[in-house]
Design a protein around this motif. Structure first.
Motif, PDB file in Angstrom:
ATOM      1  N   HIS A  52     -22.222  17.018 -34.797  1.00 49.79           N
ATOM      2  CA  HIS A  52     -22.568  16.269 -36.016  1.00 49.79           C
ATOM      3  C   HIS A  52     -23.489  17.089 -36.910  1.00 49.79           C
ATOM      4  O   HIS A  52     -23.389  17.044 -38.135  1.00 49.79           O
ATOM      5  CB  HIS A  52     -23.224  14.920 -35.650  1.00 49.79           C
ATOM      6  N   SER A  63     -21.232   6.896 -33.323  1.00 44.62           N
ATOM      7  CA  SER A  63     -21.219   7.964 -32.336  1.00 44.62           C
ATOM      8  C   SER A  63     -20.843   7.363 -30.991  1.00 44.62           C
ATOM      9  O   SER A  63     -20.715   6.143 -30.843  1.00 44.62           O
ATOM     10  CB  SER A  63     -22.582   8.668 -32.267  1.00 44.62           C
ATOM     11  N   PHE A  98     -18.242  11.629 -32.812  1.00 42.78           N
ATOM     12  CA  PHE A  98     -19.512  12.294 -32.553  1.00 42.78           C
ATOM     13  C   PHE A  98     -20.068  11.878 -31.195  1.00 42.78           C
ATOM     14  O   PHE A  98     -19.794  10.783 -30.692  1.00 42.78           O
ATOM     15  CB  PHE A  98     -20.509  11.977 -33.665  1.00 42.78           C
TER      16      PHE A  98
END
Length: 282
Positions: A52, A63, A98
């Protein structure tokens, strides 16, 4: 190719911080750029997620850690996973999940959660590139490598990396989970100080793996990573445009990811005929 047949490729480093994330993301980027199929990149490094930052998303909205409720309850669906994976602006068919940003929760991810995530991923995307930790002390590393269709071992020409770390993780620990050294293909990372040290053939012989590709780190790359412009480097830099290109092509050919037809590559039939006639008359 049906979504149920989607393949998983796992990248694991012998040693932390040698460029595994850079190499794995470059592979996903090359595949997405050469195809219109939905390609996914999963950061499954539970303790040291960095992609990220490399992409300029210091605080991503979604995420891996934010999917834990669905993973625990086994309620993750392809639609939810698709929304959780961020598309790359210049390459919208590349979807990036992510990694875990709550590092003190890394030990709480269970094998069942990771397996559920990857089962859903197979149904959602055409191909999934997974970046996992170099340490085999967490569910993501172990489960991803067990489930992967392709296992890419990333190391360097340094003896302490491929012989010490590599042999102890890949030759000693990996077989305990049913993955033997001959099931890995090797990517060698070369740093900006040159490509000295041991060669690919020697490294693969030492580890019992096969050759897959090479990736060169340079000063221009380091500055782009630190400033969150890695995608720009892959797209615009002369060296970046070639990064992991051949390994990506190998994966595409091996697993049926069809390349985009680009006009200009194939000579029109009438031009070929004219060329042939000119050659015959001379």
């Amino acid at each position: 190719m049906s979504r149920q047949d989607a393949s998983l490729a796992a990248f694991v480093g012998t040693t932390p911080n040698i460029g595994t994330t850079a190499a794995s993301f470059a592979t996903a980027y090359r595949m997405a750029g050469a195809s219109s199929d939905p390609i996914a990149y999963f950061c499954l490094n539970l303790k040291s997620a960095k992609v990220h930052r490399f992409l300029g998303e210091d605080e991503p909205e979604v995420s891996l850690d934010k999917l834990r409720p669905e993973l625990i309850a086994r309620t993750l669906t392809p639609d939810k996973l698709r929304r959780a994976a961020s598309p790359i602006t210049k390459l919208p068919n590349l979807h990036v999940l992510f990694g875990n940003l709550v590092r003190d929760q890394a030990e709480f991810f269970s094998p069942e959660e990771v397996n559920h995530l990857l089962d859903v991923a197979r149904e959602t995307f055409a191909y999934v590139i997974m970046d996992v930790s170099a340490y085999w002390d967490n569910a993501a590393t172990v489960c991803a490598l067990r489930m992967a269709d392709v296992r890419i071992l990333v190391t360097t020409p340094a003896l302490s990396h491929f012989q010490e770390d590599g042999k102890r993780w890949i030759n000693q620990v990996s077989p305990l989970f049913g993955v033997t050294p001959d099931q890995y293909e090797t990517v060698i990372i070369h740093n900006s100080h040159g490509s000295g040290g041991y060669r690919m053939k020697e490294i693969c012989k030492e580890l019992g793996t096969t050759s897959f590709g090479q990736f060169k780190l340079g000063e221009s790359l380091f500055s782009q990573l630190d400033s969150g412009r890695y995608e720009e480097w892959l797209r615009s830099d002369a060296q970046g445009k070639q990064a992991m290109d051949e390994p990506a092509k190998q994966l595409m050919q091996r697993h049926g990811i069809h390349p985009i037809f680009k006009p200009g590559r194939t000579q029109p039939w009438h031009r070929k005929l004219m060329t042939h006639r000119r050659g015959s008359s001379s």
